[in-house]
Design a protein around this motif. Structure first.
Motif, PDB file in Angstrom:
ATOM      1  N   SER A   1       1.761   1.568  -1.457  1.00 46.99           N
ATOM      2  CA  SER A   1       2.289   0.291  -1.928  1.00 46.99           C
ATOM      3  C   SER A   1       3.008  -0.409  -0.783  1.00 46.99           C
ATOM      4  O   SER A   1       3.574   0.209   0.110  1.00 46.99           O
TER       5      SER A   1
ATOM      6  N   ARG B   1      -2.188  -3.111  -4.649  1.00 48.67           N
ATOM      7  CA  ARG B   1      -1.380  -2.712  -3.502  1.00 48.67           C
ATOM      8  C   ARG B   1       0.014  -3.318  -3.498  1.00 48.67           C
ATOM      9  O   ARG B   1       0.951  -2.735  -2.965  1.00 48.67           O
TER      10      ARG B   1
ATOM     11  N   ASP C   1       1.597   7.252  -0.908  1.00 50.01           N
ATOM     12  CA  ASP C   1       2.053   5.963  -1.421  1.00 50.01           C
ATOM     13  C   ASP C   1       1.580   4.859  -0.477  1.00 50.01           C
ATOM     14  O   ASP C   1       1.944   4.832   0.693  1.00 50.01           O
TER      15      ASP C   1
END
Length: 194
Positions: free
Chosen positions: A67, A170, A65
């Motif tokens: 993000s 992102r 991940d």
């Protein structure tokens, strides 16, 4: 993390020095937009999650991940990305204004006038030399600057679009385009100053 670009001293000489102008734009773009992935990676806090020993017992084919928390993304956009875009926009707007204004200090204007007068007086017999009638006047430096500004604005639009798509991947997709988001930020910053 990168810092936003600083506004150079805006003078007509800065704009007519196309090497300095291009260098400023290139360096500003490389510091923020060309390295947007690295700048966004710098926002991630390493070790946010503790190590899970069970993660080594199985193979994970999914990507980690990457993000970024929305608050961190908003801070990056407000303090780094949009201010850099604003500085470049201010430079492009100023130099576009210089390109459209009369240029009484053009050092080549007298030479161009002399060349134009010579070409008007010249007698051409196109039967003897069909190419002798060709005359390519040297363009004024304002015309050259105007062409450069059109090209740089096109480059800026492409770079902002690419940067905005990476930020969207992102930080979470936004419905606004790069120009719409930048315009809203500019309006908001004007209101905060007022």
């Amino acid at each position: 993390m990168s810092q936003p670009s600083h506004l150079p001293g805006l003078t007509p000489q800065f704009c007519f020095n196309q090497t300095a102008l291009r260098d400023f734009l290139r360096i500003s773009r490389s510091a923020i937009d060309d390295s947007i992935s690295q700048n966004l990676n710098a926002l991630l806090v390493p070790g946010q999650r503790s190590f899970d020993p069970a993660s080594t017992s199985s193979r994970s084919l999914s990507a980690p991940d990457r993000s970024i928390p929305p608050q961190t993304c908003d801070t990056f956009k407000q303090r780094i990305l949009f201010p850099s875009w604003k500085v470049r926009s201010d430079v492009l707007d100023y130099c576009a204004g210089v390109a459209t204004a009369p240029d009484p200090d053009d050092p080549d204007s007298v030479l161009r006038q002399i060349e134009d007068d010579k070409m008007r007086e010249r007698v051409v017999d196109e039967r003897l030399d069909p190419y002798s009638a060709r005359y390519f006047p040297k363009e004024a430096r304002t015309e050259s600057l105007a062409m450069l500004m059109r090209n740089e604005r096109a480059v800026e639009k492409i770079i902002r679009s690419r940067t905005w798509s990476v930020v969207g991947e992102r930080c979470g997709m936004e419905s606004d385009s790069a120009e719409e988001a930048f315009g809203k930020w500019r309006e908001g910053s004007k209101q905060r100053r007022a």
